[in-house]
Design a protein around this motif. Structure first.
Motif, PDB file in Angstrom:
ATOM      1  N   SER A 134      55.567  83.744  46.326  1.00 57.47           N
ATOM      2  CA  SER A 134      56.476  83.639  45.180  1.00 57.47           C
ATOM      3  C   SER A 134      55.860  82.807  44.072  1.00 57.47           C
ATOM      4  CB  SER A 134      57.812  83.022  45.625  1.00 57.47           C
ATOM      5  OG  SER A 134      58.471  83.848  46.560  1.00 57.47           O
ATOM      6  N   GLY A 135      55.194  81.730  44.449  1.00 56.39           N
ATOM      7  CA  GLY A 135      54.552  80.873  43.452  1.00 56.39           C
ATOM      8  C   GLY A 135      53.392  81.554  42.763  1.00 56.39           C
ATOM      9  N   ILE A 136      52.599  82.318  43.520  1.00 58.78           N
ATOM     10  CA  ILE A 136      51.476  83.046  42.925  1.00 58.78           C
ATOM     11  C   ILE A 136      51.992  84.117  41.971  1.00 58.78           C
ATOM     12  CG2 ILE A 136      49.558  84.609  43.441  1.00 58.78           C
ATOM     13  CD1 ILE A 136      49.202  83.014  46.079  1.00 58.78           C
ATOM     14  N   THR A 137      53.102  84.752  42.349  1.00 56.07           N
ATOM     15  CA  THR A 137      53.723  85.739  41.456  1.00 56.07           C
ATOM     16  C   THR A 137      54.113  85.095  40.137  1.00 56.07           C
ATOM     17  OG1 THR A 137      54.599  86.956  43.365  1.00 56.07           O
ATOM     18  CG2 THR A 137      55.606  87.392  41.220  1.00 56.07           C
ATOM     19  N   LEU A 138      54.718  83.916  40.221  1.00 56.63           N
ATOM     20  CA  LEU A 138      55.092  83.187  39.004  1.00 56.63           C
ATOM     21  C   LEU A 138      53.859  82.816  38.189  1.00 56.63           C
ATOM     22  CD1 LEU A 138      57.352  81.873  37.351  1.00 56.63           C
ATOM     23  CD2 LEU A 138      57.137  79.843  38.799  1.00 56.63           C
ATOM     24  N   THR A 139      52.774  82.465  38.859  1.00 55.02           N
ATOM     25  CA  THR A 139      51.530  82.136  38.171  1.00 55.02           C
ATOM     26  C   THR A 139      50.986  83.339  37.410  1.00 55.02           C
ATOM     27  OG1 THR A 139      50.960  80.513  39.887  1.00 55.02           O
ATOM     28  CG2 THR A 139      49.168  81.309  38.489  1.00 55.02           C
ATOM     29  N   ILE A 140      50.991  84.507  38.057  1.00 57.37           N
ATOM     30  CA  ILE A 140      50.500  85.721  37.398  1.00 57.37           C
ATOM     31  C   ILE A 140      51.318  86.025  36.156  1.00 57.37           C
ATOM     32  CG2 ILE A 140      50.178  88.213  37.658  1.00 57.37           C
ATOM     33  CD1 ILE A 140      49.635  87.716  40.635  1.00 57.37           C
ATOM     34  N   ILE A 141      52.643  85.874  36.262  1.00 58.23           N
ATOM     35  CA  ILE A 141      53.511  86.138  35.111  1.00 58.23           C
ATOM     36  C   ILE A 141      53.227  85.150  33.982  1.00 58.23           C
ATOM     37  CG2 ILE A 141      55.925  86.071  34.333  1.00 58.23           C
ATOM     38  CD1 ILE A 141      56.666  87.192  37.120  1.00 58.23           C
ATOM     39  N   ASN A 142      53.034  83.892  34.318  1.00 57.99           N
ATOM     40  CA  ASN A 142      52.692  82.897  33.288  1.00 57.99           C
ATOM     41  C   ASN A 142      51.350  83.223  32.636  1.00 57.99           C
ATOM     42  OD1 ASN A 142      54.992  81.358  33.506  1.00 57.99           O
ATOM     43  ND2 ASN A 142      54.111  79.867  34.905  1.00 57.99           N
ATOM     44  N   LEU A 143      50.402  83.694  33.442  1.00 59.95           N
ATOM     45  CA  LEU A 143      49.085  84.029  32.899  1.00 59.95           C
ATOM     46  C   LEU A 143      49.147  85.235  31.969  1.00 59.95           C
ATOM     47  CD1 LEU A 143      46.782  83.374  35.973  1.00 59.95           C
ATOM     48  CD2 LEU A 143      46.679  82.226  33.753  1.00 59.95           C
ATOM     49  N   ILE A 144      50.076  86.142  32.206  1.00 60.49           N
ATOM     50  CA  ILE A 144      50.266  87.252  31.269  1.00 60.49           C
ATOM     51  C   ILE A 144      50.682  86.706  29.908  1.00 60.49           C
ATOM     52  CG2 ILE A 144      51.692  89.265  30.729  1.00 60.49           C
ATOM     53  CD1 ILE A 144      51.764  89.907  33.707  1.00 60.49           C
ATOM     54  N   GLY A 145      51.597  85.735  29.925  1.00 61.42           N
ATOM     55  CA  GLY A 145      52.000  85.096  28.672  1.00 61.42           C
ATOM     56  C   GLY A 145      50.856  84.350  28.016  1.00 61.42           C
ATOM     57  N   TYR A 146      50.070  83.620  28.824  1.00 62.77           N
ATOM     58  CA  TYR A 146      48.906  82.904  28.291  1.00 62.77           C
ATOM     59  C   TYR A 146      47.895  83.873  27.678  1.00 62.77           C
ATOM     60  CZ  TYR A 146      50.141  78.410  30.472  1.00 62.77           C
ATOM     61  OH  TYR A 146      50.748  77.237  30.805  1.00 62.77           O
ATOM     62  N   SER A 147      47.671  85.004  28.375  1.00 63.42           N
ATOM     63  CA  SER A 147      46.684  85.971  27.874  1.00 63.42           C
ATOM     64  C   SER A 147      47.133  86.566  26.546  1.00 63.42           C
ATOM     65  CB  SER A 147      46.460  87.076  28.906  1.00 63.42           C
ATOM     66  OG  SER A 147      47.596  87.923  29.008  1.00 63.42           O
ATOM     67  N   ALA A 148      48.447  86.730  26.385  1.00 65.87           N
ATOM     68  CA  ALA A 148      48.951  87.230  25.100  1.00 65.87           C
ATOM     69  C   ALA A 148      48.700  86.216  23.991  1.00 65.87           C
ATOM     70  CB  ALA A 148      50.442  87.535  25.215  1.00 65.87           C
ATOM     71  N   MET A 149      48.886  84.916  24.308  1.00 67.50           N
ATOM     72  CA  MET A 149      48.600  83.871  23.318  1.00 67.50           C
ATOM     73  C   MET A 149      47.109  83.813  22.995  1.00 67.50           C
ATOM     74  SD  MET A 149      51.045  80.612  24.167  1.00 67.50           S
ATOM     75  CE  MET A 149      50.703  80.512  25.916  1.00 67.50           C
ATOM     76  N   ALA A 150      46.280  84.078  24.013  1.00 68.16           N
ATOM     77  CA  ALA A 150      44.835  84.051  23.787  1.00 68.16           C
ATOM     78  C   ALA A 150      44.407  85.107  22.785  1.00 68.16           C
ATOM     79  CB  ALA A 150      44.096  84.253  25.113  1.00 68.16           C
ATOM     80  N   GLY A 151      45.193  86.169  22.652  1.00 73.38           N
ATOM     81  CA  GLY A 151      44.876  87.204  21.678  1.00 73.38           C
ATOM     82  C   GLY A 151      44.888  86.700  20.253  1.00 73.38           C
ATOM     83  N   ALA A 152      45.592  85.585  20.023  1.00 73.35           N
ATOM     84  CA  ALA A 152      45.655  85.012  18.668  1.00 73.35           C
ATOM     85  C   ALA A 152      44.304  84.488  18.210  1.00 73.35           C
ATOM     86  CB  ALA A 152      46.699  83.895  18.614  1.00 73.35           C
ATOM     87  N   ILE A 153      43.427  84.168  19.151  1.00 66.32           N
ATOM     88  CA  ILE A 153      42.127  83.620  18.772  1.00 66.32           C
ATOM     89  C   ILE A 153      41.000  84.430  19.419  1.00 66.32           C
ATOM     90  CG2 ILE A 153      42.755  81.272  18.132  1.00 66.32           C
ATOM     91  CD1 ILE A 153      42.350  80.381  20.956  1.00 66.32           C
ATOM     92  N   GLY A 154      41.167  85.746  19.431  1.00 69.72           N
ATOM     93  CA  GLY A 154      40.089  86.626  19.866  1.00 69.72           C
ATOM     94  C   GLY A 154      39.939  86.802  21.346  1.00 69.72           C
ATOM     95  N   GLY A 155      41.042  86.628  22.089  1.00 67.99           N
ATOM     96  CA  GLY A 155      40.940  86.734  23.539  1.00 67.99           C
ATOM     97  C   GLY A 155      40.968  88.147  24.072  1.00 67.99           C
ATOM     98  N   GLY A 156      41.314  89.112  23.247  1.00 67.84           N
ATOM     99  CA  GLY A 156      41.399  90.482  23.725  1.00 67.84           C
ATOM    100  C   GLY A 156      42.735  90.745  24.419  1.00 67.84           C
ATOM    101  N   GLY A 157      42.906  91.963  24.899  1.00 64.11           N
ATOM    102  CA  GLY A 157      44.110  92.311  25.629  1.00 64.11           C
ATOM    103  C   GLY A 157      45.269  92.696  24.733  1.00 64.11           C
ATOM    104  N   LEU A 158      46.450  92.736  25.322  1.00 66.12           N
ATOM    105  CA  LEU A 158      47.637  93.186  24.609  1.00 66.12           C
ATOM    106  C   LEU A 158      48.035  92.246  23.482  1.00 66.12           C
ATOM    107  CD1 LEU A 158      49.642  94.394  27.731  1.00 66.12           C
ATOM    108  CD2 LEU A 158      48.835  95.849  25.868  1.00 66.12           C
TER     109      LEU A 158
END
Length: 220
Positions: free
Chosen positions: A150-174
């Motif tokens: 359950s905790g790893i699932t929550l981590t993956i979901i948080n990382l999806i949000g982080y990856s979206a923020m990373a797109g603001a500075i050239g991180g790629g992805g959605l």
């Protein structure tokens, strides 16, 4: 932008997001698992190897890393990404700050899950002559597995949000797709599709994590 071009962009961005998220999940587990175990076993209030001073120092370090804003952390880690990956932008480079940002979060999740294990099970293992290492590997981690999933699932979901923020500075992805092709080019449909895909990914991952956790719990 025609439908085929949009579908191609969304598909490529989705694959980039999944690559970032699952790679950073793996590396955050590699970093966070030992930290979480140490936080649990050295806890002066119930740990199997109480070390008050060490536990307090490690707790402060983990808390400091958890409180760091992700975008600032990503910028600060540009030099490390450049050393390890050869570049500071793009999908591969984003994995470095994502992993480091998620590691303290994973550590806390693992610590909490391990502390939920029934002390009676630990005492029984101790009575049978198990070493501290055996208790960690054969008792604590297996018993805490449903909570860990359950905790790893929550981590993956948080990382999806982080990856979206990373797109603001050239991180790629959605996130990058939504900003560069949607916001900056005034294409709201691109932003809408990106958001919908992110929501679908979150829902699917949450569903899969819940089912796996429930299955593990039923096997006890």
């Amino acid at each position: 932008m025609d439908l085929n071009s949009l579908c191609t962009l969304v598909w490529t961005a989705t694959l980039q997001t999944l690559a970032m998220v699952f790679a950073s999940t793996f590396f955050s587990l590699v970093l966070g698992l030992p930290l979480g175990v140490l936080l649990c076993v050295t806890d002066p209030a119930g740990g199997i190897l109480p070390r008050p001073v060490f536990n307090q120092i490690l707790t402060r370090i983990v808390n400091a890393l958890r409180s760091f804003p992700f975008l600032i952390l990503m910028i600060l880690l540009f030099p490390l990404s450049r050393i390890l990956i050869g570049t500071s932008i793009g999908t591969a480079a984003t994995i470095v700050p994502l992993s480091i940002a998620a590691a303290p979060f994973v550590a806390r999740i693992i610590e909490t899950a391990l502390k939920e294990v029934d002390p009676g099970v630990i005492q029984a293992a101790r009575a049978m002559g198990s070493t501290d290492f055996q208790i960690i590997v054969k008792v604590l981690l297996p018993e805490a597995m449903p909570s860990l999933v359950s905790g790893i699932t929550l981590t993956i979901i948080n990382l999806i949000g982080y990856s979206a923020m990373a797109g603001a500075i050239g991180g790629g992805g959605l996130g990058d797709l939504a900003i560069r092709y949607g916001y900056q080019r005034f294409r709201p449909e691109v932003m809408a599709v990106s958001v919908v895909v992110i929501l679908v990914l979150v829902e699917l991952i949450q569903l899969a994590g819940s089912k796996i956790s429930a299955a593990l719990l039923a096997r006890r």
